[in-house]
Design a protein around this motif. Structure first.
Motif, PDB file in Angstrom:
ATOM      1  N   LYS A   1      18.210 -11.896  -9.407  1.00  0.00           N
ATOM      2  CA  LYS A   1      16.952 -11.450 -10.021  1.00  0.00           C
ATOM      3  C   LYS A   1      16.371 -12.532 -10.932  1.00  0.00           C
ATOM      4  N   ALA A   2      17.234 -13.203 -11.684  1.00  0.00           N
ATOM      5  CA  ALA A   2      16.757 -14.261 -12.576  1.00  0.00           C
ATOM      6  C   ALA A   2      16.146 -15.410 -11.780  1.00  0.00           C
ATOM      7  N   LEU A   3      16.772 -15.751 -10.663  1.00  0.00           N
ATOM      8  CA  LEU A   3      16.204 -16.809  -9.824  1.00  0.00           C
ATOM      9  C   LEU A   3      14.874 -16.376  -9.220  1.00  0.00           C
ATOM     10  N   GLU A   4      14.813 -15.160  -8.727  1.00  0.00           N
ATOM     11  CA  GLU A   4      13.574 -14.665  -8.127  1.00  0.00           C
ATOM     12  C   GLU A   4      12.416 -14.710  -9.124  1.00  0.00           C
ATOM     13  N   GLU A   5      12.730 -14.446 -10.374  1.00  0.00           N
ATOM     14  CA  GLU A   5      11.692 -14.401 -11.397  1.00  0.00           C
ATOM     15  C   GLU A   5      11.041 -15.755 -11.593  1.00  0.00           C
ATOM     16  N   HIS A   6      11.799 -16.833 -11.391  1.00  0.00           N
ATOM     17  CA  HIS A   6      11.293 -18.157 -11.742  1.00  0.00           C
ATOM     18  C   HIS A   6      11.132 -19.100 -10.556  1.00  0.00           C
ATOM     19  N   LEU A   7      11.591 -18.697  -9.375  1.00  0.00           N
ATOM     20  CA  LEU A   7      11.401 -19.559  -8.218  1.00  0.00           C
ATOM     21  C   LEU A   7       9.954 -19.530  -7.757  1.00  0.00           C
ATOM     22  N   PRO A   8       9.454 -20.630  -7.203  1.00  0.00           N
ATOM     23  CA  PRO A   8       8.123 -20.577  -6.588  1.00  0.00           C
ATOM     24  C   PRO A   8       8.150 -19.687  -5.353  1.00  0.00           C
ATOM     25  N   ASP A   9       6.996 -19.249  -4.901  1.00  0.00           N
ATOM     26  CA  ASP A   9       6.925 -18.319  -3.775  1.00  0.00           C
ATOM     27  C   ASP A   9       7.534 -18.902  -2.505  1.00  0.00           C
ATOM     28  N   SER A  10       7.562 -20.209  -2.421  1.00  0.00           N
ATOM     29  CA  SER A  10       8.071 -20.842  -1.205  1.00  0.00           C
ATOM     30  C   SER A  10       9.587 -20.859  -1.123  1.00  0.00           C
ATOM     31  N   LEU A  11      10.272 -20.440  -2.187  1.00  0.00           N
ATOM     32  CA  LEU A  11      11.733 -20.434  -2.207  1.00  0.00           C
ATOM     33  C   LEU A  11      12.242 -19.031  -2.483  1.00  0.00           C
ATOM     34  N   SER A  12      13.353 -18.675  -1.829  1.00  0.00           N
ATOM     35  CA  SER A  12      13.976 -17.378  -2.035  1.00  0.00           C
ATOM     36  C   SER A  12      15.481 -17.559  -2.142  1.00  0.00           C
ATOM     37  N   PRO A  13      16.141 -16.847  -3.052  1.00  0.00           N
ATOM     38  CA  PRO A  13      17.599 -16.962  -3.158  1.00  0.00           C
ATOM     39  C   PRO A  13      18.301 -16.236  -2.010  1.00  0.00           C
ATOM     40  N   THR A  14      19.437 -16.739  -1.637  1.00  0.00           N
ATOM     41  CA  THR A  14      20.279 -16.146  -0.609  1.00  0.00           C
ATOM     42  C   THR A  14      21.699 -16.109  -1.147  1.00  0.00           C
TER      43      THR A  14
ATOM     44  N   LEU B   1       3.921 -10.402   4.334  1.00  0.00           N
ATOM     45  CA  LEU B   1       3.121 -11.092   3.319  1.00  0.00           C
ATOM     46  C   LEU B   1       3.780 -10.974   1.965  1.00  0.00           C
ATOM     47  N   ASP B   2       3.628 -12.010   1.138  1.00  0.00           N
ATOM     48  CA  ASP B   2       4.037 -11.926  -0.259  1.00  0.00           C
ATOM     49  C   ASP B   2       3.108 -10.984  -1.013  1.00  0.00           C
ATOM     50  N   ASP B   3       3.473 -10.702  -2.269  1.00  0.00           N
ATOM     51  CA  ASP B   3       2.654  -9.800  -3.077  1.00  0.00           C
ATOM     52  C   ASP B   3       1.226 -10.296  -3.243  1.00  0.00           C
ATOM     53  N   ASP B   4       1.055 -11.628  -3.211  1.00  0.00           N
ATOM     54  CA  ASP B   4      -0.292 -12.174  -3.375  1.00  0.00           C
ATOM     55  C   ASP B   4      -1.031 -12.332  -2.053  1.00  0.00           C
ATOM     56  N   GLY B   5      -0.439 -11.801  -0.964  1.00  0.00           N
ATOM     57  CA  GLY B   5      -1.090 -11.871   0.337  1.00  0.00           C
ATOM     58  C   GLY B   5      -0.791 -13.129   1.131  1.00  0.00           C
ATOM     59  N   THR B   6       0.065 -14.011   0.603  1.00  0.00           N
ATOM     60  CA  THR B   6       0.430 -15.232   1.321  1.00  0.00           C
ATOM     61  C   THR B   6       1.439 -14.909   2.413  1.00  0.00           C
ATOM     62  N   PRO B   7       1.223 -15.412   3.634  1.00  0.00           N
ATOM     63  CA  PRO B   7       2.196 -15.132   4.709  1.00  0.00           C
ATOM     64  C   PRO B   7       3.563 -15.698   4.378  1.00  0.00           C
ATOM     65  N   LYS B   8       4.593 -14.924   4.647  1.00  0.00           N
ATOM     66  CA  LYS B   8       5.964 -15.395   4.470  1.00  0.00           C
ATOM     67  C   LYS B   8       6.350 -16.301   5.636  1.00  0.00           C
ATOM     68  N   SER B   9       7.517 -16.900   5.515  1.00  0.00           N
ATOM     69  CA  SER B   9       7.967 -17.885   6.494  1.00  0.00           C
ATOM     70  C   SER B   9       8.330 -17.234   7.829  1.00  0.00           C
ATOM     71  N   ALA B  10       7.657 -17.670   8.895  1.00  0.00           N
ATOM     72  CA  ALA B  10       8.006 -17.195  10.234  1.00  0.00           C
ATOM     73  C   ALA B  10       9.371 -17.717  10.644  1.00  0.00           C
ATOM     74  N   THR B  11       9.679 -18.935  10.217  1.00  0.00           N
ATOM     75  CA  THR B  11      10.982 -19.515  10.534  1.00  0.00           C
ATOM     76  C   THR B  11      12.105 -18.642  10.000  1.00  0.00           C
ATOM     77  N   THR B  12      11.967 -18.199   8.750  1.00  0.00           N
ATOM     78  CA  THR B  12      12.998 -17.360   8.140  1.00  0.00           C
ATOM     79  C   THR B  12      13.127 -16.032   8.874  1.00  0.00           C
ATOM     80  N   ALA B  13      12.000 -15.444   9.250  1.00  0.00           N
ATOM     81  CA  ALA B  13      12.031 -14.154   9.938  1.00  0.00           C
ATOM     82  C   ALA B  13      12.709 -14.266  11.300  1.00  0.00           C
ATOM     83  N   VAL B  14      12.364 -15.301  12.049  1.00  0.00           N
ATOM     84  CA  VAL B  14      12.977 -15.491  13.367  1.00  0.00           C
ATOM     85  C   VAL B  14      14.458 -15.796  13.215  1.00  0.00           C
ATOM     86  N   ASN B  15      14.767 -16.627  12.228  1.00  0.00           N
ATOM     87  CA  ASN B  15      16.161 -16.956  11.975  1.00  0.00           C
ATOM     88  C   ASN B  15      16.977 -15.700  11.690  1.00  0.00           C
TER      89      ASN B  15
END
Length: 780
Positions: free
Chosen positions: A116-129, A463-477
């Protein structure tokens, strides 16, 4: 709704897979961030972001006493990991996160709060795993490792006073070098002077053979010339030194015979006493152990073995950064295998989408039957889901296919049927990759496989909360990972399966989990039994092919009593003792028990024809070609790594058990062949290139020369058909245009060992499919 075509067959999917090698020093429950090389010039606030995440973690109510920060590079970017330590055993919980991982891994504290702490401060282009940090790829043999120290009783230069002397500068300097960077972080504001809050130990392990200090000749060159690439030089303007530089001052070279000798003021008498510290090997051992202390000999060579930092200064040594390497830095390190994010999380690697010409007419005719169709049943899903179904239908129509969108109001149907110009019929499913969707994906492809049809999967990245499309690569992966390896977690003798969204009801009562447990962890054993445990206690169990009504449950249950129009909610223990009574369902504090997903095979990839993603920008489908990481032109390497991956994933060691080669060889050959551009392995190579990890035997007396693998068994049996198996009691519907005779609608199932559905129907009593009665209150 059926549509005639207005022409290319779909290609097979291929999957990149890497095997994770475990060691006794591995760290479980690590939060990872994968910083792609493409972000090298865009992630300018990386140190601040990581500092803020660490601050928030320590500011939480959790008792965090230590935090491990890992970082290393690979040809496509940088992996960063956070591993929190708590001195106490904390209650396991399910994290309610959107992008923690593709399927919402089971998270315990303090990992949940870390993510949660990482999610709060990561840019939208990065997600913790989340996953396990394994030292298997780096090895556990000592290598030259630098520890940052303070030679005198000074403090680290403030962050605002010195630039280009931090972790980002280190990344740039060592962009083409194989390294492992590690910080051991403690926050002790009440024990440190002034505004200092953090006490940090920094270790940097170098793996290039040219940088090792293993021989006496290496040490002599160190004493004479210093280390050829000392990473401490990057941080030198901060006032820090390294263990190797300070211990170097205790050793000299004899002018008489040119031999190394210990100086008179050294804290030891012989070279051998100081060699592990001078070479840096001892610090690698301490890195593996995760300890922050130092050898007593440091007291004679430097003032401090850890760095005292303000919150702002923490950005000197931790952060997020991307670099653009120009070489594969790990190729020149014998025996080392860099681990990308998918290895660490036991998933295949990220995929690179390759768009094909599948665009559609963006301005269809007003009377276009697909473009003008509207939602009519709940099965059509959200407006977005329905819109992608229509785009998929128009796409395949323009490729020359007959298209049929089922309109019957039942969940037991795909989103779309297509008939190719050759007459082949394929189902199409539009899927999303939220944490609860793995079982939905399995349900859909299994249903069609039970009917005898393959499925084309179209992934909606969302889509992200701001309407930006999420990564298709991640979804297919995510989709390919799950289809190739439909396990949530691999245990030594058991397999953690995914949960469905369906609750379990027995004798009119809804089963509940004990207080404090928010998600069921169903394990499937090697002898085909589902077991639900918590803290070593068995809460439920039952045969893999039995209906849930025949399972044994030692769980509380919820009854609803209605009198005079008023409802009362009663919770009873397994023995019937009343535990609680509630006036409202909202007051219920326990979690309803979800049914386990029941895999019908070790993999589901064979049920899928091809995979696409939806491109929000161009409103079209993108076809993804997938190639295995082990799919090398070098046959020996390809066969060794592919077989090792297959055997380590689908089999377990079990004394006294054996797998007949004619039972497993077809499956493994098909699995490897579908993931390789070189096709399945040849017969002679199949048995030749995996002797090191799988014993193959033949016994003329007992087996008549039939070959088998000794002391080995599958994780669970193939072809496990339960009463809830999707498609078992339903039938697809096709339009007249498909020209399919009623007797030919159901084909031979694609499921192993099942020639006809009647075989399963005769053995299993009827029961609704697991997806047909989802819990209306479920938040998944």
């Amino acid at each position: 709704m059926s549509i005639h075509p207005s022409s290319t067959p779909t290609d097979r999917l291929q999957l990149p897979i890497r095997r994770q090698t475990s060691t006794r020093f591995d760290r479980d429950n690590v939060a990872f961030v994968d910083v792609d090389a493409s972000m090298a010039d865009r992630l300018t606030t990386g140190p601040n972001r990581m500092t803020l995440a660490i601050r928030d973690l320590y500011s939480s109510q959790l008792p965090i006493d230590h935090l491990g920060y890992f970082m290393y590079n690979h040809p496509e970017g940088v992996i960063v990991g956070l591993h929190p330590h708590s001195p106490k055993l904390l209650e396991e919980q399910q994290a309610g996160l959107n992008d923690v991982s593709a399927d919402g891994e089971w998270l315990s504290e303090p990992l949940k709060t870390t993510v949660k702490a990482l999610e709060e401060h990561l840019p939208d282009s990065l997600s913790p795993t989340v996953g396990t940090f394994s030292f298997g790829g780096f090895g556990t043999e000592p290598v030259t490792t630098f520890r940052l120290v303070m030679e005198n009783k000074q403090t680290v230069a403030p962050r605002e006073n010195v630039s280009n002397a931090d972790v980002l500068a280190f990344l740039e300097e060592f962009r083409n070098e194989p390294f492992l960077y590690y910080c051991h972080i403690r926050r002790q504001p009440t024990k440190l002077p002034e505004a200092y809050e953090y006490q940090v130990v920094v270790r940097i392990a170098l793996f290039d053979p040219d940088y090792q200090l293993t021989t006496t000749a290496d040490l002599k060159r160190l004493v004479e010339d210093g280390h050829p690439h000392d990473p401490t030089d990057v941080f030198s303007e901060l006032g820090v030194a390294s263990n190797i530089s300070v211990f170097r001052e205790t050793v000299g070279i004899s002018p008489w015979d040119g031999q190394l000798l210990v100086r008179g003021d050294a804290p030891v008498e012989t070279l051998e006493e100081i060699r592990p510290l001078l070479s840096g090997n001892q610090e690698y051992i301490e890195l593996l152990r995760g300890r922050y202390g130092a050898d007593d000999l440091y007291d004679h060579t430097c003032a401090y073995t850890s760095l005292m930092l303000r919150e702002r200064d923490l950005g000197h040594f931790v952060g997020l950064g991307g670099v653009q390497p120009t070489v594969d830095m790990w190729q020149r390190v014998p025996g080392k295998t860099v681990m990308d994010l998918e290895t660490l999380t036991q998933q295949p690697e990220y995929l690179e989408p390759k768009p094909l010409e599948v665009s559609i007419d963006s301005d269809p005719e007003e009377d276009d039957a697909i473009a003008t169709a509207t939602r009519s049943t709940a099965n059509d899903g959200t407006a977005r889901h329905w819109g992608i179904i229509k785009i998929a239908a128009r796409t395949f129509r323009e490729q020359g296919c007959n298209v049929y969108i089922p309109r019957e109001n039942t969940e037991s149907r795909p989103d779309l049927w297509i008939q190719t110009p050759s007459g082949e019929i394929l189902a199409v499913e539009v899927e999303s990759s939220t944490k609860s969707k793995a079982a939905n994906l399995f349900t859909n492809v299994t249903r069609q496989a039970m009917w005898g049809y393959q499925t084309i999967v179209v992934m909606d990245p969302g889509l992200d909360d701001d309407g930006t499309p999420k990564s298709a690569t991640t979804a297919v992966n995510w989709a390919v990972n799950k289809l190739a390896k439909p396990m949530k977690q691999l245990g030594e003798t058991e397999t953690l399966v995914h949960n469905t969204t369906s609750t379990i009801t027995v004798d009119g009562a809804t089963l509940l989990l004990p207080e404090g447990i928010s998600e069921a962890r169903w394990w499937l054993t090697w002898d085909n039994e589902y077991v639900l445990r918590h803290d070593g206690e068995v809460l439920a169990r039952g045969p893999a092919t039995a209906p849930l009504s025949e399972f044994e449950f030692n769980l509380p249950r919820l009854y609803t009593i209605e009198e005079a129009g008023e409802k009362t909610y009663v919770v009873e223990a397994a023995d019937g003792a009343r535990l609680h009574t509630y006036a409202s369902a909202d007051d219920l504090t326990r979690t309803k028990l979800k049914a386990p997903h029941r895999p019908v095979d070790l993999a589901h990839l064979q049920f899928v024809d091809s995979i696409y993603s939806y491109d929000d920008a161009d409103h079209q489908l993108v076809h993804h070609e997938i190639t295995a990481k082990w799919d090398s032109p070098q046959a020996t390497e390809r066969h060794e790594r592919s077989h090792e991956d297959a055997f380590s994933t689908f089999t377990i060691s079990k004394q006294g058990e054996r797998i007949w080669e004619d039972e497993c060889r077809p499956f493994i050959r098909q699995w490897i062949g579908s993931l390789s551009s070189f096709g399945p392995p040849a017969k002679n190579i199949y048995g030749e290139h995996r002797q090191d990890y799988t014993t193959r035997r033949a016994n003329s007396t007992d087996t008549g020369k039939e070959k088998f693998y000794d002391n080995l068994t599958f994780r669970y049996d193939r072809g496990l058909i339960a009463p809830t198996t999707p498609g078992l009691e339903t039938t697809p519907q096709f339009p007249e245009e498909f020209d399919v005779e009623p007797a030919d609608v159901l084909k031979e199932p694609l499921i192993y060992g099942l020639e006809d559905r009647a075989m399963a129907l005769n053995e299993t009593p009827g029961e609704p499919e697991s997806g047909d009665n989802p819990d209306p209150d479920a938040d998944e």
